[in-house]
Design a protein around this motif. Structure first.
Motif, PDB file in Angstrom:
ATOM      1  N   UNK A  85       3.666  19.866  -0.930  1.00 26.60           N
ATOM      2  CA  UNK A  85       2.179  19.470  -0.159  1.00 26.60           C
ATOM      3  C   UNK A  85       1.850  18.202  -0.220  1.00 26.60           C
ATOM      4  N   UNK A  86       1.971  17.689  -1.450  1.00 26.89           N
ATOM      5  CA  UNK A  86       1.507  16.426  -1.621  1.00 26.89           C
ATOM      6  C   UNK A  86       2.330  15.407  -0.979  1.00 26.89           C
ATOM      7  N   UNK A  89       1.669  15.429   2.675  1.00 25.28           N
ATOM      8  CA  UNK A  89       0.714  14.568   3.120  1.00 25.28           C
ATOM      9  C   UNK A  89       0.963  13.272   2.947  1.00 25.28           C
ATOM     10  N   UNK A  90       1.610  12.809   2.033  1.00 23.14           N
ATOM     11  CA  UNK A  90       1.901  11.164   1.741  1.00 23.14           C
ATOM     12  C   UNK A  90       2.637  10.856   3.112  1.00 23.14           C
ATOM     13  N   UNK A 243       9.904  -1.568  -7.361  1.00 18.88           N
ATOM     14  CA  UNK A 243       8.947  -1.725  -6.177  1.00 18.88           C
ATOM     15  C   UNK A 243       8.587  -2.850  -5.755  1.00 18.88           C
ATOM     16  N   UNK A 255       3.829   0.427   2.090  1.00 19.87           N
ATOM     17  CA  UNK A 255       4.437   1.295   1.246  1.00 19.87           C
ATOM     18  C   UNK A 255       3.415   1.692   0.116  1.00 19.87           C
ATOM     19  N   UNK A 256       3.941   2.368  -0.864  1.00 21.18           N
ATOM     20  CA  UNK A 256       3.348   2.726  -1.927  1.00 21.18           C
ATOM     21  C   UNK A 256       4.195   2.969  -3.116  1.00 21.18           C
ATOM     22  N   UNK A 257       3.963   2.813  -4.325  1.00 23.21           N
ATOM     23  CA  UNK A 257       5.122   2.827  -5.555  1.00 23.21           C
ATOM     24  C   UNK A 257       5.427   4.086  -5.881  1.00 23.21           C
ATOM     25  N   UNK A 258       5.955   5.011  -5.192  1.00 22.91           N
ATOM     26  CA  UNK A 258       6.389   6.356  -5.618  1.00 22.91           C
ATOM     27  C   UNK A 258       5.041   7.207  -6.382  1.00 22.91           C
ATOM     28  N   UNK A 259       3.843   7.293  -5.491  1.00 21.51           N
ATOM     29  CA  UNK A 259       2.964   7.922  -5.962  1.00 21.51           C
ATOM     30  C   UNK A 259       2.772   8.919  -5.104  1.00 21.51           C
ATOM     31  N   UNK A 263       2.090  11.914  -9.112  1.00 19.93           N
ATOM     32  CA  UNK A 263       1.845  10.890  -9.883  1.00 19.93           C
ATOM     33  C   UNK A 263       0.154  10.809 -10.118  1.00 19.93           C
ATOM     34  N   UNK A 264      -0.124  10.738 -11.480  1.00 21.94           N
ATOM     35  CA  UNK A 264      -1.493  10.584 -11.779  1.00 21.94           C
ATOM     36  C   UNK A 264      -2.446  11.864 -11.273  1.00 21.94           C
ATOM     37  N   UNK A 265      -1.847  12.836 -10.961  1.00 22.74           N
ATOM     38  CA  UNK A 265      -2.495  13.962 -10.630  1.00 22.74           C
ATOM     39  C   UNK A 265      -1.847  15.262 -11.564  1.00 22.74           C
TER      40      UNK A 265
ATOM     41  N   UNK B  96      -6.562   8.920   5.432  1.00 27.86           N
ATOM     42  CA  UNK B  96      -5.389   9.592   4.763  1.00 27.86           C
ATOM     43  C   UNK B  96      -4.776   8.200   4.204  1.00 27.86           C
ATOM     44  N   UNK B 100      -4.594   8.215   0.072  1.00 29.30           N
ATOM     45  CA  UNK B 100      -3.107   7.963  -0.671  1.00 29.30           C
ATOM     46  C   UNK B 100      -3.083   6.629  -0.997  1.00 29.30           C
ATOM     47  N   UNK B 103      -0.397   0.911   0.991  1.00 29.53           N
ATOM     48  CA  UNK B 103      -0.415  -0.279   1.054  1.00 29.53           C
ATOM     49  C   UNK B 103      -0.757  -1.128  -0.388  1.00 29.53           C
ATOM     50  N   UNK B 104      -1.268  -0.163  -1.326  1.00 28.48           N
ATOM     51  CA  UNK B 104      -1.344  -0.720  -2.428  1.00 28.48           C
ATOM     52  C   UNK B 104      -0.212  -0.675  -3.334  1.00 28.48           C
ATOM     53  N   UNK B 105       0.277  -1.875  -3.820  1.00 31.79           N
ATOM     54  CA  UNK B 105       1.494  -2.216  -4.436  1.00 31.79           C
ATOM     55  C   UNK B 105       1.607  -1.608  -6.043  1.00 31.79           C
ATOM     56  N   UNK B 107       0.682   0.346  -9.377  1.00 29.81           N
ATOM     57  CA  UNK B 107       0.393   1.771  -9.642  1.00 29.81           C
ATOM     58  C   UNK B 107      -0.876   2.216 -10.196  1.00 29.81           C
ATOM     59  N   UNK B 110      -4.129   6.430  -7.684  1.00 38.15           N
ATOM     60  CA  UNK B 110      -3.880   7.608  -7.976  1.00 38.15           C
ATOM     61  C   UNK B 110      -4.437   8.453  -6.706  1.00 38.15           C
ATOM     62  N   UNK B 111      -3.466   8.971  -5.976  1.00 41.40           N
ATOM     63  CA  UNK B 111      -3.779   9.851  -4.599  1.00 41.40           C
ATOM     64  C   UNK B 111      -4.358  10.964  -4.855  1.00 41.40           C
ATOM     65  N   UNK B 139      -4.123  20.703   7.806  1.00 45.87           N
ATOM     66  CA  UNK B 139      -4.475  20.436   6.207  1.00 45.87           C
ATOM     67  C   UNK B 139      -5.285  21.972   5.559  1.00 45.87           C
TER      68      UNK B 139
END
Lengths: 299, 299
Positions: A85-86, A89-90, A243, A255-259, A263-265, B96, B100, B103-105, B107, B110-111, B139
């Motif tokens: 799911x996350x 969404x991403x 990244x 992009x996003x750095x594999x979040x 990640x962080x959730x 979204x 999420x 574009x933020x490089x 880490x 947190x989404x 969603x």
């Protein structure tokens, strides 16, 4: 039946698996029947795990797993689907940012419509199915699935094998790569494949960086300003995801750095650990666990 | 029955309205029964339109319409709903991107999850209904509507009047403002209202800039880093929307320069003109047109 887990187990896991231990020392490893761990940790544990019968990973992807160390007859189960799911969404967040030019201050960017367009989903597993569902239910997209197997076939308007990709990739307005990294998918989106995409195509990767060839997508984005690429997954340098890609220089990239996963959730992470425990429970009680890894895909 | 249009009419309009003319000169205006135009153009045409019975706008919003020049008994019909799909997609793209961190490089971001959260939609018209539909179908969001009336009430889990907003705004994880700018909505999202939002709330405006107080949302975003704001609509300076807001300096802000509707998209624009023609056709044939403007909301 001794189960060892490298992650602290939530209460729901302890109810399901009363024999599971999340605190243990080196001497316990040779007695373990089942190991629950992250793929890279298997490098340390597998050589000592003389009684191991099965390994359950916490991650969905197992491309980092040291399959060469695996004794014959030991099964590996991935946690595919636990982050669906996350991650889905991403994927849509990447698509929509690129389609609508969010964050671009000048009025040179013209947004692209989403409703009713052709969505191609590479990979029909947990993430791919949820991407298909959002596309169909949220935006009335026509959903083309490209996969070896489909977890929820009813969500796809067309289903194709990955061997057909070259012939059909040009039909897609949006392409979402949810592929695991295997011998078959490594570098599948190379220049020859990528150069066949439709005008104004949006390509998004939430699978594994290496399913796309970094140099090739960079070249495509330089040559074709109409094509846009977004990724949450990057290419590993010396085993570590890096990244810092030169893609960030480009206007038609985001992009996003594999979040996109846990990640962080903490809620997503805890739920993923519980999914892994349920799978081990099914393995123990019925012998039927999900996500059994086809080791030949990796070796 | 003479109909004058300031926009070139597509063939479908000409079939519906054989008496409509999209090429005319100044002498024709006094004879026109119906005017089809953009709100600001009414300043030029209304004083000369001695026979006019109804005005149809091409735009959804009519806050720029010179109602003080309108002769008594002349009806104005807006084109509310004609841009609903693209504007609702745009609202979700803003949501979204902010949820999420696209574009933020680094880490550090947190989404936030989207599935199952509380979505509050201000305005129950065409755009608000489509935002509600995407939230619910795409969603599984719990959708709280805040409006005087609801075009598609079945899409909302709760329905409230705008007078209740102060008491319920704190329930929303995501707030989407689709409000027209009227006497009632001007500055409704001021500091007192905005400061009541939930921790980590995402606020998005696709209605009209002035429904939010620019200084107040800037202050809130400076004080509360957890709150994020995205907008496609900006504040007018000397009658012209000014996309140079100091909000752009802030990390918890993103936007687009009013590109969410038909901007740069000929298909959306043509369809919107056809919607306006259908409404005029209904007015002529049955007397029952949609989107009759309540002039007292503006004067």
């Amino acid at each position: 039946m001794l189960i060892l887990s490298t992650e602290k187990l939530p209460d729901e896991c302890k109810r399901l698996l009363p024999n599971a231990r999340d605190q243990f020392n080196e001497d316990d490893v040779p007695k373990a029947d089942i190991l629950m761990l992250w793929p890279l940790q298997a490098k340390v544990f597998l050589p000592k795990a003389k009684s191991v019968k099965a390994v359950q990973t916490f991650s969905a992807g197992v491309d980092d797993f040291p399959f060469s160390l695996l004794p014959k007859g030991v099964d590996v189960f991935s946690n595919a689907g636990a982050y669906s799911v996350s991650v889905a969404e991403h994927a849509f967040a990447l698509i929509m940012t690129l389609a609508k030019g969010i964050g671009k201050r000048d009025r040179t960017f013209r947004p692209y419509p989403l409703t009713g367009v052709n969505l191609m989903v590479l990979g029909g597993g947990g993430i791919g199915s949820e991407v298909a569902r959002i596309g169909k239910m949220g935006f009335n997209m026509y959903v083309i699935g490209v996969s070896r197997s489909f977890k929820r076939p009813e969500l796809f308007d067309e289903k194709h094998n990955i061997s057909e990709l070259k012939d059909i990739i040009g039909k897609a307005d949006i392409i979402v790569d949810t592929l695991p990294l295997t011998k078959l998918t490594d570098g599948i989106l190379n220049y020859d494949m990528l150069s066949r995409v439709k005008e104004n195509a949006i390509i998004v990767n939430v699978g594994r960086g290496e399913t796309v060839v970094e140099e090739d997508v960079y070249r495509l984005l330089k040559e074709r300003k109409d094509v846009r690429f977004g990724t949450d997954v990057f290419w590993r340098k010396n085993g570590v995801e890096d990244f810092n890609s030169k893609l960030w220089e480009l206007d038609n990239f985001t992009g996003t750095p594999h979040t996109g996963g846990a990640y962080g959730n903490d809620v997503v992470k805890t739920n993923a650990i519980i999914e892994a425990c349920k799978n081990v429970y099914n393995y123990i009680t019925s012998g039927k666990a999900e996500n059994k890894v086809r080791i030949e895909d990796y070796l």
